[in-house]
Scaffold this motif. Structure first.
Motif, mmCIF file in Angstrom:
data_model
loop_
_atom_site.group_PDB
_atom_site.id
_atom_site.type_symbol
_atom_site.label_atom_id
_atom_site.label_comp_id
_atom_site.label_asym_id
_atom_site.label_seq_id
_atom_site.Cartn_x
_atom_site.Cartn_y
_atom_site.Cartn_z
ATOM 1 N N ALA A 124 0.838 -1.200 0.000
ATOM 2 C CA ALA A 124 0.000 0.000 0.000
ATOM 3 C C ALA A 124 0.873 1.251 0.000
ATOM 4 O O ALA A 124 1.949 1.262 0.611
ATOM 5 C CB ALA A 124 -0.895 -0.003 1.240
ATOM 6 N N VAL B 252 -3.905 -1.477 14.510
ATOM 7 C CA VAL B 252 -4.360 -1.115 13.161
ATOM 8 C C VAL B 252 -5.826 -0.693 13.180
ATOM 9 O O VAL B 252 -6.680 -1.422 13.676
ATOM 10 C CB VAL B 252 -4.187 -2.311 12.197
ATOM 11 C CG1 VAL B 252 -4.754 -1.979 10.818
ATOM 12 C CG2 VAL B 252 -2.713 -2.692 12.090
ATOM 13 N N VAL C 105 -8.783 0.487 10.553
ATOM 14 C CA VAL C 105 -9.252 0.741 9.193
ATOM 15 C C VAL C 105 -10.403 1.735 9.347
ATOM 16 O O VAL C 105 -11.479 1.383 9.818
ATOM 17 C CB VAL C 105 -9.723 -0.558 8.504
ATOM 18 C CG1 VAL C 105 -10.242 -0.269 7.103
ATOM 19 C CG2 VAL C 105 -8.590 -1.576 8.456
ATOM 20 N N LYS D 12 -10.012 -12.255 10.987
ATOM 21 C CA LYS D 12 -9.550 -11.322 12.020
ATOM 22 C C LYS D 12 -10.672 -10.731 12.867
ATOM 23 O O LYS D 12 -10.489 -10.466 14.042
ATOM 24 C CB LYS D 12 -8.769 -10.177 11.369
ATOM 25 C CG LYS D 12 -7.441 -10.633 10.792
ATOM 26 C CD LYS D 12 -6.281 -9.781 11.275
ATOM 27 C CE LYS D 12 -4.959 -10.487 11.171
ATOM 28 N NZ LYS D 12 -4.361 -10.474 9.837
ATOM 29 N N ASN E 96 -11.275 -6.035 15.334
ATOM 30 C CA ASN E 96 -10.225 -7.008 15.037
ATOM 31 C C ASN E 96 -9.861 -7.797 16.289
ATOM 32 O O ASN E 96 -9.937 -7.291 17.404
ATOM 33 C CB ASN E 96 -8.965 -6.283 14.550
ATOM 34 C CG ASN E 96 -8.883 -6.251 13.043
ATOM 35 O OD1 ASN E 96 -9.426 -7.111 12.354
ATOM 36 N ND2 ASN E 96 -8.194 -5.255 12.525
ATOM 37 N N GLU F 3 1.368 -6.733 5.675
ATOM 38 C CA GLU F 3 2.286 -6.723 6.821
ATOM 39 C C GLU F 3 3.180 -7.945 6.710
ATOM 40 O O GLU F 3 2.850 -8.913 6.026
ATOM 41 C CB GLU F 3 1.507 -6.813 8.141
ATOM 42 C CG GLU F 3 0.734 -8.126 8.264
ATOM 43 C CD GLU F 3 0.266 -8.467 9.673
ATOM 44 O OE1 GLU F 3 0.739 -7.851 10.635
ATOM 45 O OE2 GLU F 3 -0.573 -9.376 9.791
HETATM 46 P P1 AMP Z 1 -1.891 -5.773 9.893
HETATM 47 O O1 AMP Z 1 -1.653 -6.134 11.324
HETATM 48 O O2 AMP Z 1 -1.019 -4.669 9.395
HETATM 49 O O3 AMP Z 1 -1.982 -6.945 8.964
HETATM 50 O O4 AMP Z 1 -3.389 -5.244 9.877
HETATM 51 C C1 AMP Z 1 -4.447 -5.961 10.461
HETATM 52 C C2 AMP Z 1 -5.601 -6.048 9.493
HETATM 53 O O5 AMP Z 1 -6.007 -4.757 9.075
HETATM 54 C C3 AMP Z 1 -5.254 -6.779 8.206
HETATM 55 O O6 AMP Z 1 -5.359 -8.159 8.331
HETATM 56 C C4 AMP Z 1 -6.275 -6.198 7.253
HETATM 57 O O7 AMP Z 1 -7.543 -6.823 7.426
HETATM 58 C C5 AMP Z 1 -6.389 -4.787 7.723
HETATM 59 N N1 AMP Z 1 -5.467 -3.916 6.938
HETATM 60 C C6 AMP Z 1 -4.193 -3.599 7.238
HETATM 61 N N2 AMP Z 1 -3.644 -2.795 6.311
HETATM 62 C C7 AMP Z 1 -4.589 -2.600 5.385
HETATM 63 C C8 AMP Z 1 -4.652 -1.840 4.162
HETATM 64 N N3 AMP Z 1 -3.612 -1.121 3.735
HETATM 65 N N4 AMP Z 1 -5.797 -1.885 3.461
HETATM 66 C C9 AMP Z 1 -6.860 -2.587 3.888
HETATM 67 N N5 AMP Z 1 -6.885 -3.296 5.038
HETATM 68 C C10 AMP Z 1 -5.770 -3.300 5.784
#
Ligand code: AMP
Ligand code: GLY
Length: 421
Positions: free
Chosen positions: A117, A152, A154, A213, A223, A282
């Protein structure tokens, strides 16, 4: 041979269970939980006690320490063990930053040319708020540091986005983890987890998987650490896996090696399958939880030898395969999880559940009371893991066993693996 598993959740129960199946291996575990006693001997050292773990590994003449969670990896447990002459499975402190700092992760991805992203990094709350006041929505606000899955947000509205930045940066709701915040472009698509074991050179892919999640059915609600998982993830077919290895995993490992020491251990890519192809959401520097439960349930071969070879740089000689049958893990959670969970309830039905074939109930937040009964001691309590000839059969088995287990306030999602059906 002796293995010491660091951690005491569902992932660590699954690792200890699989390691105990390696010929001639005795397994120790830091504290453990209400279920690990069947496969591992508990030692009275907390998974967070770095000095205590190094001491115990020496005293017990442990041959291999297997680190489950990210926090001790980020604190340099593997460096400390290696300095003491003890083999340890997992990345060193510098490489663990791939998970422990989301800004560092983006820096590596940029340098490696890996799709992810678009993002901005902020140390100054005013700058973050200024940016979030006008950026396109939805937008994703991420605390830079480790936040046990709570970092995180959203945000679909302007207010949510601004609240997230204020909460993390000004109110310091996550402590130092939110000193720096990464604001990311929102990516759309299906998510999947791709874990590999690497010795820094050779890459041994694990079976693919998918996590769930959000706490409620239909991916609603806040989450969590993960409410269930299944393996394989149909969206990561052989072609896509090849593409992910070539364009995501290998370039990332090459860039990490270029910066210092080669990455060793599990590299876990959280991927979004976008219309432009797979992108990295991630990286984690360890096995996923609960993804590890169905993945290791399907694994065939000697996990101890594979992990030891990973630390020795001889992973290319290791033979691991995966049962072609799909597996699912259904997380049974305590009342109120992911907020403060209700604890201390006696769990009923485990004995009957243990008699069902093709099912393994991994313990996470459980402990034994004075009468040796399993009681709830954490938010995610059990991971009912089942295999079947089809996803439907695996799912039906897991749900049948879940219905045999009871405690007040227990809840779980009804739609685990719906995408694979
Ligand atoms: P992460 O711990 O960074 O994976 O984020 C936790 C959750 O947030 C992910 O499994 C996605 O469902 C959501 N997420 C994180 N980054 C994004 C993104 N750039 N766009 C959309 N959903 C995201
Ligand atoms: N299940 C997601 C994780 O382990 O981070």
């Amino acid at each position: 041979m002796k293995a010491l598993v660091v951690g005491n959740g569902g992932r660590e129960h699954a690792m200890a269970w699989r390691l105990a199946g390696s010929p001639g291996v005795k397994v120790l575990i830091t504290l453990g939980n209400g279920g690990t006693g069947a496969v591992a001997q508990s030692i009275p050292v907390k998974p967070s006690d770095i000095d205590g773990i190094v001491r115990a590994a020496k005293n017990e003449s442990v041959d291999l320490v297997v680190v489950g969670p990210e926090a001790p990896l980020a604190q340099g447990l593997v460096n400390r063990l290696n300095e003491a002459g003890i083999r340890a499975f997992g990345p060193d402190k510098d490489n663990a930053r791939i998970e422990a700092s989301k800004a560092f992760c983006h820096e590596v991805l940029d340098a490696a040319g890996v799709p992810a992203a678009g993002y901005h990094v902020f140390d100054d709350p005013d700058q973050a708020i200024k940016h979030l006041s006008t950026c396109p929505l939805p937008v994703v606000v991420k605390a830079d540091g480790l936040a046990a899955g709570k970092g995180v947000v959203v945000a679909t509205t302007r207010e949510e986005a601004l609240d997230a930045a204020r909460s993390q940066m000004v109110d310091r709701s996550l402590g130092d983890a939110g000193n720096t915040v990464v604001v990311e472009e929102f990516l759309e698509g299906e998510e999947a987890s791709y874990m590999v074991i690497t010795d820094g050179d050779y890459v041994l892919p694990m079976a693919t998987s998918q996590d769930h999640k959000r706490v409620f059915d239909g991916d609603q609600g806040p989450n969590t650490g993960g409410m269930g998982a299944y393996s394989p993830a149909p969206v990561l077919d052989d072609e896509v896996q090849k593409h992910v290895l070539a364009t995501i995993i290998r370039p990332t490992l090459a860039e990490l090696a270029r910066r210092g020491t080669p990455y060793k251990g599990v590299l876990y890519a959280g991927l979004m399958m976008t219309s432009e192809g797979p992108k990295v959401l991630e990286y984690n520097c360890r096995f996923g939880d609960p993804e590890t439960q169905p993945v290791l349930y399907r694994m065939r071969g000697d996990l101890f030898t594979a992990m030891q070879a990973c630390t020795d740089g001889t992973l290319s000689g290791v033979n691991i395969s995966f049962d072609p049958r799909p597996a699912i893990c259904l997380v049974l959670a305590a009342e109120n999880y992911p907020a403060k969970p209700r604890l201390g309830d006696v769990i009923e039905g485990l004995g009957n559940a243990a008699r069902i074939p093709h099912v393994q109930v991994f313990h996470a937040g459980t402990a034994l009371d004075d009468d040796d009964r399993a009681v709830t001691s954490g938010g995610r309590v059990l991971g009912v893991t089942a295999a079947g000839e089809t996803v439907r059969e695996a799912r039906d088995r897991a749900y049948k066993v879940a219905k045999m287990i009871k405690w007040p306030g227990m809840h779980y999602r009804q739609d685990i693996a719906h995408r694979a059906l």
